[in-house]
Design a protein around this motif. Structure first.
Motif, mmCIF file in Angstrom:
data_model
loop_
_atom_site.group_PDB
_atom_site.id
_atom_site.type_symbol
_atom_site.label_atom_id
_atom_site.label_comp_id
_atom_site.label_asym_id
_atom_site.label_seq_id
_atom_site.Cartn_x
_atom_site.Cartn_y
_atom_site.Cartn_z
ATOM 1 N N THR A 23 -1.126 -4.929 5.405
ATOM 2 C CA THR A 23 -0.029 -5.516 4.615
ATOM 3 C C THR A 23 1.312 -4.863 4.971
ATOM 4 O OG1 THR A 23 -1.597 -5.813 2.830
ATOM 5 C CG2 THR A 23 0.721 -6.046 2.259
ATOM 6 N N ILE A 55 -5.761 -0.349 12.612
ATOM 7 C CA ILE A 55 -6.164 -1.140 11.442
ATOM 8 C C ILE A 55 -5.485 -2.495 11.587
ATOM 9 C CG2 ILE A 55 -6.170 -1.325 8.931
ATOM 10 C CD1 ILE A 55 -5.793 1.597 8.689
ATOM 11 N N SER A 81 0.860 -1.187 0.000
ATOM 12 C CA SER A 81 0.000 0.000 0.000
ATOM 13 C C SER A 81 0.896 1.236 0.000
ATOM 14 C CB SER A 81 -0.881 -0.028 1.263
ATOM 15 O OG SER A 81 -1.518 1.207 1.403
ATOM 16 N N GLY A 82 0.564 2.184 -0.837
ATOM 17 C CA GLY A 82 1.347 3.419 -0.900
ATOM 18 C C GLY A 82 2.647 3.284 -1.681
ATOM 19 N N ASP A 126 -8.400 0.490 -5.005
ATOM 20 C CA ASP A 126 -9.478 1.196 -4.295
ATOM 21 C C ASP A 126 -10.776 1.213 -5.101
ATOM 22 O OD1 ASP A 126 -8.135 1.765 -2.011
ATOM 23 O OD2 ASP A 126 -7.320 3.670 -2.738
ATOM 24 N N ARG A 162 -8.991 -11.274 0.553
ATOM 25 C CA ARG A 162 -8.028 -10.698 -0.397
ATOM 26 C C ARG A 162 -7.967 -11.579 -1.652
ATOM 27 N NH1 ARG A 162 -4.113 -6.899 1.985
ATOM 28 N NH2 ARG A 162 -4.205 -6.986 4.251
ATOM 29 N N PHE A 170 -10.070 -7.730 4.684
ATOM 30 C CA PHE A 170 -8.659 -7.947 4.339
ATOM 31 C C PHE A 170 -8.103 -9.262 4.884
ATOM 32 C CE2 PHE A 170 -9.361 -3.558 3.440
ATOM 33 C CZ PHE A 170 -8.606 -3.339 2.292
ATOM 34 N N ILE A 213 -2.900 -4.625 -4.204
ATOM 35 C CA ILE A 213 -1.691 -5.080 -3.492
ATOM 36 C C ILE A 213 -1.364 -6.497 -3.958
ATOM 37 C CG2 ILE A 213 -0.720 -5.640 -1.240
ATOM 38 C CD1 ILE A 213 -2.473 -3.470 -0.017
HETATM 39 S S1 PPS Z 1 -5.596 -6.729 -1.716
HETATM 40 O O1 PPS Z 1 -4.773 -7.346 -0.634
HETATM 41 O O2 PPS Z 1 -4.915 -6.811 -2.984
HETATM 42 O O3 PPS Z 1 -6.942 -7.320 -1.770
HETATM 43 O O4 PPS Z 1 -5.741 -5.189 -1.327
HETATM 44 P P1 PPS Z 1 -6.372 -4.032 -2.259
HETATM 45 O O5 PPS Z 1 -7.673 -4.451 -2.802
HETATM 46 O O6 PPS Z 1 -5.359 -3.614 -3.248
HETATM 47 O O7 PPS Z 1 -6.687 -2.884 -1.267
HETATM 48 C C1 PPS Z 1 -5.671 -2.179 -0.748
HETATM 49 C C2 PPS Z 1 -6.142 -0.768 -0.374
HETATM 50 O O8 PPS Z 1 -7.009 -0.825 0.760
HETATM 51 C C3 PPS Z 1 -6.530 0.022 1.808
HETATM 52 N N1 PPS Z 1 -6.457 -0.835 3.013
HETATM 53 C C4 PPS Z 1 -5.579 -1.821 3.272
HETATM 54 N N2 PPS Z 1 -4.499 -2.303 2.607
HETATM 55 C C5 PPS Z 1 -3.834 -3.343 3.130
HETATM 56 N N3 PPS Z 1 -4.147 -3.923 4.305
HETATM 57 C C6 PPS Z 1 -5.216 -3.485 5.020
HETATM 58 N N4 PPS Z 1 -5.551 -4.073 6.170
HETATM 59 C C7 PPS Z 1 -5.971 -2.397 4.504
HETATM 60 N N5 PPS Z 1 -7.071 -1.729 4.947
HETATM 61 C C8 PPS Z 1 -7.360 -0.784 4.020
HETATM 62 C C9 PPS Z 1 -5.268 0.624 1.334
HETATM 63 O O9 PPS Z 1 -5.585 1.980 1.106
HETATM 64 C C10 PPS Z 1 -4.924 -0.010 0.015
HETATM 65 O O10 PPS Z 1 -4.752 0.913 -1.023
HETATM 66 P P2 PPS Z 1 -3.376 1.154 -1.792
HETATM 67 O O11 PPS Z 1 -3.789 1.813 -3.067
HETATM 68 O O12 PPS Z 1 -2.714 -0.188 -2.050
HETATM 69 O O13 PPS Z 1 -2.602 2.026 -0.912
#
Ligand code: PPS
Length: 566
Positions: free
Chosen positions: A524, A520, A399-400, A428, A445, A440, A471
Motif C-alpha cells: 500500500t 514485498i 501501514s505505519g 495484524d 483485502r 494483499f 489499512i
Molecule cells: S488491508 O489492506 O486493510 O487488508 O491490510 P491490513 O489487514 O490492515 O494489513 C496490513 C498489515 O499487513 C502488513 N503488510 C502489508 N500492508 C500493506 N500492503 C502489503 N502488501 C503488506 N504486506 C504485509 C503491514 O504490516 C500492515 O500493518 P500496519 O499495522 O498497517 O502497518
C-alpha cells in the motif's frame, strides 16, 4: 370497481414441485442474494405481474430506455438476475439453473434465455437519474451487483419461508381474496418504510375518507434504505397505530419488496405492484421513495416529481393516485393540515426525520402531537440514547501511520471509563486470527475488511464498542462496512492521515524498504493504491501530535457525537 379475480402466479403444483426439486438438484445452482430473494418472491406470487421471470436483454433495454417491456407494457424497473462472471460461464442460454435461498433451499428454476454484460453507468443514468454512488441503488449496482445479467422465465417451486409476522404477510391473491370476502370495492394503499406517526395516520385516514375507500397499510419489509429502522420494530409500531383507525376500515399487510429508492420510477412501480395486490388507489406523498442527497449535496429528484410521473401514467397503471402534500401540525387548531393550506398567522409545528433521530439518540422529549406514546416507547426501546448504544471506531490509514498505537491508547481510555465492553480488531491481529489465509490482492483485502466489518457490526448490534485498525485502502469497501455497521449504531471513521513520506521515514517494521526493493509486492502506497476518505468523521495528523493527544481527539469526537457521556 376493481377486478379481484386471481392473478397468474409462477408456481407449479405441489407434486410437480417435488419432482422438479429433485431434478433441479443436478443443475448449476445460484445462491440468491437477499435482494434477489425479494425479487423472486414477488415474481413468483404475481406481485410483479406481468413479468414471468428475470428480464431478458430486450425487456431490460426497453425498461431502461423508456419504461416499457418489449411487448409495450409499462414497467419502470429492471428486474434482473445479476451473477458473477464465473457463474455466468456455466449458464449459457438454453441452460436451466436452480435458484436457491441463503440456506440452500431450491426456490425456482430459471430457464436461461439471455446472458449479457450490462452498461451499468447507462442503467444508473436512465433509471436512477444519475451515475452517482451516493444513490443507494447506484451504489448497489456498481459495488454489490454482479457484472453479468441472466434472464429467462421462472418455474416457481416454493416461496421463500418467513418465520416473522406470518399472519401479516399476504400474496397478491391472498389480499385479493380478502378484499373480495369483505366486499372492499375500493382500496387505497399506503406504502411506507418508516414508522407511522400522527401525520401519516392523519394523511392515510383522509385519503381513505376522500376516496371513500378502505385502507391498506402496506409497509415494505424486504429491503429499504440503508440505515432505516429495522422492520421488526416498525411492525410493532404499525400494530400500535392500527387501533387508531375506525374499526374494520383498515388492514395492514407486509410487502417483501426490495426498494430501489428510485423516486418517480419507483412510484410508478409501486402503483403497478399495488394494482396486482388488488388496490384501486395509491397514496403518493412528498419525495416518494426518495434516495436522499447526491454527491453535490442536492436532492436527486424534486419533491413532487414522483407525483408528476405517476399522473402521466395513471391510466395505464390502472390505479388512481391520491396525491398528498406535506402535512404539518397547526398549533392553534390542534390538527394536521397540508402545509400549503395553512391559514396565515398560524403556528406550524413539524419534526423532520433527522430531528426525530436526534431526539431519540439524545433521549429528548418527543411530543404527543407528533406521535403516539406506544410508537415512541417502541422506538426508544430499540434506539436507546447514543451513549448507551454500541458503536464502531474505524481507523484507516497507511501501514505505519500509527493506527494501531492510537487504537490501543483509545481502547485503554474507553476501558477506564467502563460501561460497555471494548474489542480491538487491529489489522495484524485480525490477519492472524480471522484472515490468516488471505494475502494483499484487492479481492483479499476486501474480504479481510468485510470480515472486520461483519464482526464490528455484530459487536455494535450487541451494545459493545468495536475499534478497528486495518489499512482498508478502498473507499467502496469502507462504505459497505459503514452501511453494515450503521444498521445498528454509529460508525466513526478516523483517517490517520500520516503522509507516505513520514510512514516511510519511520518504517517501524522495515516493510517500506522491502517494498521499495520489490521484495514485498502490492504494498500500500508504494505499489498498491490507497484511496483517502473524503467523509471521515475525524482526520488525525500524527506528525505533529503525540499518541495520547491523538487518542484524546477521538474521545472528544465521541463525546461530541453523544456516544460517550460528557
Ligand atoms: S488491508 O489492506 O486493510 O487488508 O491490510 P491490513 O489487514 O490492515 O494489513 C496490513 C498489515 O499487513 C502488513 N503488510 C502489508 N500492508 C500493506 N500492503 C502489503 N502488501 C503488506 N504486506 C504485509 C503491514 O504490516 C500492515 O500493518 P500496519 O499495522 O498497517 O502497518
Amino acid at each position: 370497481m376493481q377486478n379481484l379475480s386471481p392473478i397468474p402466479e409462477l408456481f407449479v403444483s405441489r407434486d410437480s414441485a417435488e419432482k422438479l426439486k429433485l431434478q433441479a438438484a443436478e443443475l448449476p445452482s445460484w445462491d440468491l442474494t437477499a435482494r434477489q430473494v425479494c425479487d423472486l418472491e414477488l415474481l413468483m406470487n404475481g406481485g410483479f405481474y406481468p413479468l414471468n421471470g428475470f428480464m431478458g436483454e430486450a425487456d431490460y433495454n426497453g425498461v431502461v430506455d423508456n419504461m416499457r417491456l418489449e411487448n409495450g407494457a409499462l414497467w419502470p424497473m429492471p428486474i434482473t438476475l445479476d451473477v458473477s462472471e464465473d457463474f455466468a460461464g456455466r449458464a449459457a442460454p438454453g441452460q436451466d439453473i436452480a435458484l436457491r435461498d441463503e440456506e440452500g433451499v431450491i426456490l425456482a428454476i430459471l430457464s436461461v434465455t439471455d446472458r449479457w454484460t450490462p452498461d451499468k453507468a447507462r442503467e444508473a443514468e436512465k433509471v436512477f437519474g444519475a451515475d452517482d454512488t451516493a444513490h443507494p441503488a447506484v451504489n448497489y449496482l456498481h459495488n454489490t451487483a454482479g457484472p453479468v445479467y441472466l434472464g429467462g422465465p421462472i418455474i416457481g417451486i416454493q416461496a421463500p419461508v418467513h418465520y416473522d409476522y406470518r399472519h401479516r404477510r399476504d400474496t397478491p391473491n391472498e389480499l385479493r381474496a380478502y378484499f373480495r370476502k369483505l366486499g372492499w370495492r375500493k382500496v387505497v394503499a399506503f406504502q411506507t418504510r418508516n414508522p407511522l406517526h400522527r401525520a401519516h395516520q392523519e394523511l392515510t385516514f383522509r385519503a381513505a375518507k376522500d376516496t371513500q375507500a378502505n385502507l391498506l397499510i402496506h409497509p415494505v419489509v424486504g429491503m429499504t434504505k440503508p440505515g432505516d429502522i429495522d422492520h421488526f420494530t416498525r411492525v410493532r409500531c404499525y400494530e400500535a397505530v392500527l387501533d387508531r383507525y375506525p374499526q374494520s376500515t383498515t388492514t395492514m399487510s407486509l410487502l417483501n419488496l426490495a426498494m430501489r429508492m428510485a423516486g418517480p420510477r419507483e412510484a410508478v412501480w409501486h402503483g403497478l405492484i399495488r394494482k396486482n395486490h388488488g388496490c384501486t388507489h395509491f397514496i403518493v406523498g412528498r419525495d416518494h421513495a426518495g434516495p436522499g442527497k447526491n454527491t453535490a449535496g442536492e436532492d436527486f429528484y424534486g419533491p413532487y416529481d414522483a407525483q408528476a410521473l405517476f399522473k402521466e401514467y395513471e391510466a395505464e397503471i390502472g390505479v388512481e393516485m391520491v396525491p398528498f402534500k406535506h402535512m404539518v401540525y397547526v398549533l392553534e387548531k390542534a390538527q394536521y393540515e397540508p402545509a400549503d393550506e395553512v391559514a396565515e398567522g398560524m403556528t406550524v409545528l413539524n419534526i423532520s426525520g433527522t430531528e426525530l433521530r436526534r431526539r431519540l439518540s439524545e433521549g429528548l422529549e418527543i411530543p404527543d402531537w407528533f406521535s403516539f406514546p406506544a410508537v415512541v416507547e417502541e422506538l426508544r426501546r430499540t434506539r436507546p440514547p447514543r451513549h448507551k448504544q454500541g458503536f464502531t471506531v474505524f481507523f484507516t490509514g497507511l501501514s505505519g501511520s500509527g493506527k494501531s498505537t492510537i487504537a490501543n491508547a483509545l481502547m485503554v481510555k474507553l476501558m477506564e471509563m467502563g460501561g460497555r465492553p471494548v474489542t480491538l480488531l487491529d489489522g495484524d491481529v485480525v490477519r492472524k486470527n480471522l484472515s490468516s489465509e488471505l494475502g494483499f490482492s484487492k479481492e483479499h483485502r476486501d474480504l479481510n475488511i468485510r470480515r472486520i466489518g461483519f464482526v464490528a457490526s455484530e459487536i455494535t448490534k450487541n451494545g459493545g464498542i468495536a475499534i478497528c485498525a486495518p489499512i482498508a485502502p478502498y473507499a467502496a469497501t469502507r462504505r459497505a462496512v459503514r452501511e453494515q455497521i450503521e444498521a445498528f449504531g454509529a460508525m466513526v471513521e478516523v483517517h490517520v492521515a500520516t503522509s507516505l513520506e513520514e510512514c516511510e521515514r519511520r518504517d517501524r517494521k522495515g516493510l517500506y524498504k522491502l517494498a521499495r526493493a520489490g521484495k514485498i509486492k502490492e504494498f500500500t502506497g508504494i505499489s498498491d493504491p490507497y484511496e483517502p476518505p473524503t467523509n471521515a468523521e475525524l482526520v488525525i495528523d500524527t506528525e505533529h501530535l503525540d499518541v495520547d493527544t491523538c487518542a484524546h481527539q477521538v474521545i472528544l469526537k465521541l463525546e461530541q457525537m453523544g456516544l460517550i457521556a460528557g
